[in-house]
Scaffold this active site. Structure first.
Site, mmCIF file in Angstrom:
data_model
loop_
_atom_site.group_PDB
_atom_site.id
_atom_site.type_symbol
_atom_site.label_atom_id
_atom_site.label_comp_id
_atom_site.label_asym_id
_atom_site.label_seq_id
_atom_site.Cartn_x
_atom_site.Cartn_y
_atom_site.Cartn_z
ATOM 1 N N GLY B 116 0.843 -1.196 0.000
ATOM 2 C CA GLY B 116 0.000 0.000 0.000
ATOM 3 C C GLY B 116 0.874 1.241 0.000
ATOM 4 O O GLY B 116 0.497 2.285 -0.526
ATOM 5 N N LYS B 240 -6.667 0.727 -17.747
ATOM 6 C CA LYS B 240 -7.316 0.877 -16.451
ATOM 7 C C LYS B 240 -8.829 0.779 -16.682
ATOM 8 O O LYS B 240 -9.349 1.328 -17.650
ATOM 9 C CB LYS B 240 -6.954 2.247 -15.881
ATOM 10 C CG LYS B 240 -7.106 2.378 -14.381
ATOM 11 C CD LYS B 240 -6.263 3.542 -13.886
ATOM 12 C CE LYS B 240 -6.474 3.859 -12.422
ATOM 13 N NZ LYS B 240 -5.489 4.845 -11.941
ATOM 14 N N GLU B 360 19.748 0.814 1.392
ATOM 15 C CA GLU B 360 19.180 0.538 2.715
ATOM 16 C C GLU B 360 17.707 0.170 2.657
ATOM 17 O O GLU B 360 17.211 -0.554 3.532
ATOM 18 C CB GLU B 360 19.395 1.746 3.640
ATOM 19 C CG GLU B 360 20.864 2.010 3.973
ATOM 20 C CD GLU B 360 21.615 2.791 2.901
ATOM 21 O OE1 GLU B 360 20.979 3.254 1.929
ATOM 22 O OE2 GLU B 360 22.840 2.939 3.024
ATOM 23 N N PHE B 385 21.769 5.540 8.640
ATOM 24 C CA PHE B 385 21.262 5.210 7.308
ATOM 25 C C PHE B 385 19.993 4.368 7.333
ATOM 26 O O PHE B 385 19.372 4.156 6.297
ATOM 27 C CB PHE B 385 22.367 4.592 6.454
ATOM 28 C CG PHE B 385 23.571 5.489 6.354
ATOM 29 C CD1 PHE B 385 23.407 6.870 6.252
ATOM 30 C CD2 PHE B 385 24.865 4.992 6.390
ATOM 31 C CE1 PHE B 385 24.505 7.726 6.192
ATOM 32 C CE2 PHE B 385 25.963 5.835 6.324
ATOM 33 C CZ PHE B 385 25.787 7.206 6.227
ATOM 34 N N HIS B 409 27.523 3.111 14.856
ATOM 35 C CA HIS B 409 27.972 4.487 14.651
ATOM 36 C C HIS B 409 26.932 5.503 15.101
ATOM 37 O O HIS B 409 26.592 6.443 14.378
ATOM 38 C CB HIS B 409 28.351 4.729 13.188
ATOM 39 C CG HIS B 409 29.560 3.944 12.780
ATOM 40 N ND1 HIS B 409 29.546 2.573 12.667
ATOM 41 C CD2 HIS B 409 30.818 4.335 12.467
ATOM 42 C CE1 HIS B 409 30.746 2.152 12.304
ATOM 43 N NE2 HIS B 409 31.533 3.194 12.180
ATOM 44 N N GLN B 421 27.107 11.191 9.114
ATOM 45 C CA GLN B 421 27.271 9.791 9.517
ATOM 46 C C GLN B 421 26.773 9.513 10.933
ATOM 47 O O GLN B 421 26.865 8.383 11.409
ATOM 48 C CB GLN B 421 28.762 9.390 9.460
ATOM 49 C CG GLN B 421 29.538 9.920 8.284
ATOM 50 C CD GLN B 421 29.100 9.337 6.957
ATOM 51 O OE1 GLN B 421 29.100 8.127 6.787
ATOM 52 N NE2 GLN B 421 28.692 10.180 6.015
ATOM 53 N N ARG B 467 30.328 3.151 18.095
ATOM 54 C CA ARG B 467 31.553 2.980 17.323
ATOM 55 C C ARG B 467 32.770 2.793 18.233
ATOM 56 O O ARG B 467 33.619 1.935 17.989
ATOM 57 C CB ARG B 467 31.787 4.199 16.439
ATOM 58 C CG ARG B 467 33.075 4.129 15.636
ATOM 59 C CD ARG B 467 33.176 5.303 14.676
ATOM 60 N NE ARG B 467 34.286 5.134 13.762
ATOM 61 C CZ ARG B 467 35.468 5.711 13.900
ATOM 62 N NH1 ARG B 467 35.697 6.506 14.928
ATOM 63 N NH2 ARG B 467 36.431 5.502 13.028
#
Lengths: 616, 616
Positions: B116, B240, B360, B385, B409, B421, B467
């Protein structure tokens, strides 16, 4: 061409040497990812980039974006070679207090958008190029340096798609195809023709070139500059660490500064360059930006108290009026403009409306790019779908971007479409962005007034709107400063304050009527500004309403209105009020808005019950 | 082939009629977007899909995903035609309490992942296909129905890229190219060859076909089934609203149910079908899933108290040990496995490690797909990320997916790389996901124990790691139940409680030493479980520590630990403690971890000052 191949090679050597020098001094950073692109950038800087370093915001300047932000040392070396920064400043790389950061940010005036989260430079560049081509109508060009690892990010294909669709021949993207990612080979390694085929399938002109052959690179740039009607992708085959034998195409050197001995060895290989070359870049392009017209005063649309108007529709009407008043206001939408009502703006100002189709990452990046070109972008989609662009919003804040986002169809009250379409975490998401503003109007008048303020507000400014029609609560003479709130109901003997915004404010007003009929007085507060929040009014309510605050919202209990109110009473000495947070319980299903609000525990009956429970 | 073209056409007519009937009964929904794909799905259901409707989780079943989730009416009509649901149940579409929702969710046992939010079905399907091909080694196939509008989503190109890279010939994606999006034509309209070219550039076999010619569609499916070494994309040109003259290829009918008069007209055009056909689908594919081996007891890695170990490294060691104990544990990483330490798992269990490169969205979707195939996925990248995949995480919760995410991190303490980062909003982001679990260990021992519990935890389970190397605080005999906390320092006369997790817990311990030396007693609480939270311990601390709670975190002040602690004291009667929230102040720059924590206002000195200020 005032520069020869020999000049480019010398400059490239200096760029390599400086990339090594500053990272070795920092003790960290990405020299090898910088070195692979040194020839590419030398040719660009000396002979292709049109730029006035003293006037970075000039709309006739080209723009240069390092989408591979970790190659920042190379970018800084270029700034030095252009005379924009000193060698001393370059050598402060990654040191606290320096604007020469690990990844580029607009702390430096020549950086338009922060990069470092991969796959975001080109999308922002597309926004800049659209602005230049469609609005300013200049001849500037956007140059984007891409890494090959980041070509795995879907956001780049959204950008390719939009660049191709709009025929942005003022975009030149260059892939520094150095074959090696952070932990080993990239997916495609040196199969440059595949990147080129992809680009062509997205409507781009594509060239594969040897990235260390300066003459070939120069010719590729000329070919790109001569290409009309489509953007160009240059796929440059390079070697990571190129120029130094023990670094070139060697694994294990990603993101590592050279220790002193290695640095000396590398410098010797590079011929111990003096690193004092200064390059004169080409002047800004000639064509003056089109005049956008005179700005006037914003006339917010007016609504009659009691009329039923969805705030999303008022948003559409307000940005349309704002567009009339301010010629640098633009609207961008993700193929839902008939739901967000951005189509009203499109009808009135077609030349300033940009359709990005169902590509929410590109939606936000286009806004970031356009504001970097001095425009005032309003980007809209369903509030739920801004979650698709959270990284872009986060990076927008680091870019010091001033963008306005409007998310419609918030919460369970959208009804039958079900949870995939319901924004239930958007307030949490945007509240947690540095320097953000979060607005949540409950009526059309409020919406209209807030949209006017959004235009001049800095940072990430978000407005949440409601799908359902709700009664207009205020007359046009009212004011709604950001950071304020409205006390809608109040008595001298309030036993609780109900704090709400959007659809739940109307439930709060219903609850008020029920309670009043039973002889129970409560305060009702319209919290249209969620961040910044009106701490003063909330503190007064805590004091005057028996310390009972009830916050009700069409959002998960975490991170939204409830937490925003609770935060007012942290960091402060007591006595503290009871803050009851009423948010959505359980995963919603399909159903009618009223049924779903009841199931979620956020309708008037629940508020009445909460007030009565709090009185015990 | 037991079914003829005539059978397919009759079935398609019924699917169209049922799509209209149930949406008209609901008064909303997407009949026309269903009708365009009716022929495609009729041929699939009758003759190609291998499926046991009584045993939906059978690993030998094919999987069918409607990536264009708004065509749910068609999916439900298929379920009816397969005898899985009754006509009566189908007709409860979009009604409260019905599992026949506006968009598909796993409330229905045949729906593996909720859709959806466009562009997520294929990415999840890639995860399923990887699991089937690489782990189960079955002959099942994943069929994905895509909309043409959603082809604008970058997430689909991440999926194409990964499907091509892994040569997933058990994937067949079908674009229902009906030309019309929500508010008008799509970007490419009927230029099917362009979609095909893109797919080929991503390593797919591609076929363009007339989507209403059942014989041609059947042949395309046969061609896809016969294709080895690469996935297949079928681009089907459709209309359609196909099948009804006034709906076919007509603008203005997106997402609209037919009113009664139009419904009757449409039904008449369709020949007023009885809608009682039941189809016998092909049985599950034959090859039995490979045995994965015997599960054993998890032996958490052991660490010596005081040793310095980064929690990210402990994460890598823990999932490796977990993988040894449990053969259905898989690890997925976004090209940073040498930073997240998922590479330890890769080394020990290479066949169960999946590299998705820097994509990602696909990272999270692959995890969602794999858990739908009975695997226990751990997906890792930099915590910052995961913001790229917030929509996928949100939808994962609606999918009732059990996935484990590990973000390394976190916060300013990563140092020189700078703000792009640094995860500073990840706790807020995941806390606001329904039913989520948020873990934030401060030492290697805690990490190792929590990873073991993540394996059996339901929902979206997130672990934030650090980290920097930090001292191990606990011996291996300690236990760390999710929902618990650890009181590290305590006296009978504590004047405040410092609550922290991750890097700031170590600052809190330093602050404790400083304060102790000055004769000030404070409690120190390790809040390793942020959600669920240990309310009991926090309430006891409020009572026993003079009502002074100081929460310190390497995260923006909004939505993280501070708000989580503040929430413990909402919805409850007083007296309430003072909750001081110490989060990151200002946009961080590059610098050393200690310098940045100092600049952000979250180091030991700040904690000491806050304790002293609170005492006044």
């Amino acid at each position: 061409m005032p520069y020869s191949a020999q000049d480019w090679r010398e400059l490239a050597t200096q760029l390599r040497a400086d990339s090594i020098r500053c990272t070795s001094a920092a003790g960290s950073g990405h020299p090898t990812s910088s070195m692979s692109a040194a020839d590419l950038m030398a040719v660009l800087l000396a002979g292709h980039l049109h730029y006035d370093w003293k006037d970075p915001h000039n709309l006739r300047n080209d723009r240069l974006i390092f989408s591979k932000g970790h190659a920042a040392p190379l970018l800084y070396a270029m700034y030095k070679a252009a005379g924009a920064i000193s060698d001393e400043e370059m050598m402060t790389l990654r040191k606290i207090g320096s604007r020469i950061e690990g990844h580029p940010t607009p702390a430096l005036p020549w950086v338009d958008v922060a990069t470092g989260s991969l796959g975001q430079g080109l999308p922002a560049g597309i926004g800049m190029a659209l602005s230049a081509k469609r609005l300013d109508k200049t001849d500037m060009r956007v140059w984007v340096l891409l890494g090959d690892s980041e070509m795995a990010e879907g956001s780049l294909y959204e950008a390719m798609q939009l660049g191709g669709f709009y025929g942005l021949d003022n975009v030149v993207a260059i892939i520094d195809m150095n074959r090696l990612g952070q932990r080993g080979p990239t997916m495609l390694e040196w199969q440059g023709e595949i990147y080129a085929e992809r680009a062509r399938a997205f409507g781009w002109h594509a060239i594969v070139v040897h990235g260390h052959d300066v003459q070939a690179v120069h010719q590729a740039y000329e070919e790109a500059e001569a290409t009309k009607g489509k953007p160009t992708l240059i796929v440059a085959k390079t070697e990571k660490g190129s120029g130094v034998s023990f670094l070139a195409n060697a694994d294990g050197w990603h993101g590592k500064a050279l220790p002193a001995a290695d640095e000396a060895k590398a410098m010797a290989e590079l011929g111990n360059p003096k690193c004092d070359l200064i390059i004169r870049t080409l002047p800004p392009t000639e064509k003056e930006p089109a005049a956008l017209g005179q700005a006037g005063a914003y006339q917010p649309p007016k609504y009659e108290v009691g009329a039923k108007v969805a705030t999303r529709e008022a948003y559409g009407e307000a940005i349309t009026a704002l567009g009339t008043a301010k010629p640098n206001v633009v609207a961008i939408d993700g193929e839902v403009s008939n739901s967000t009502y951005a189509d009203k703006f499109k009808k009135a100002h077609p030349e300033r409306f940009f359709e990005v189709y169902i590509a929410e990452q590109q939606l936000v990046s286009a806004a970031v790019g356009m504001q970097a070109m001095g425009k005032i972008p309003f980007a809209s989609t369903f509030a739920a779908f801004f979650t698709r662009a959270y990284d872009q919003i986060r990076m927008g804040a680091i870019s010091r971007a001033n963008i306005r986002l409007s998310g419609s169809h918030a919460g369970v009250s959208i009804g039958e479409d079900g949870p995939s379409q319901m924004a239930l975490e958007d307030l949490a998401m945007v509240r947690a962005v540095h320097g953000s503003t979060v607005l949540y109007p409950s009526c059309a008048t409020t919406t209209a007034h807030l949209v006017g303020q959004m235009a001049t507000r800095e940072g990430i400014v978000y407005m949440r709107t409601t799908r359902e029609k709700t009664p207009v609560l205020y007359g046009p003479e009212e004011s709604f400063p950001i950071g304020g709130s409205k006390v809608l109901r109040k008595s001298g003997k309030d036993t609780a304050a109900i704090i709400a915004a959007g659809i739940t404010l109307h439930e709060a007003l219903k609850a008020y009527d029920t309670l009043k009929a039973e002889g129970i007085d409560v305060r009702v507060i319209d919290l249209y500004s969620v961040k910044p929040i009106d701490a003063e009014t909330l503190k007064a309510a805590a004091k005057e309403c028996a310390g009972n605050l009830i916050v009700v919202e069409d959002h998960w209990p975490e991170g939204g209105l409830g937490d925003a109110v609770a935060e007012v009473f942290t960091d402060a000495s007591g006595p503290h009020p009871n803050v009851k947070r009423m948010g959505v319980q359980g995963i919603p299903q399909s159903g009618k808005p009223g049924e779903l609000m009841k199931a979620a525990g956020i309708c008037a009956d629940h508020i009445v019950a909460a007030v009565k429970a709090g009185k015990k």
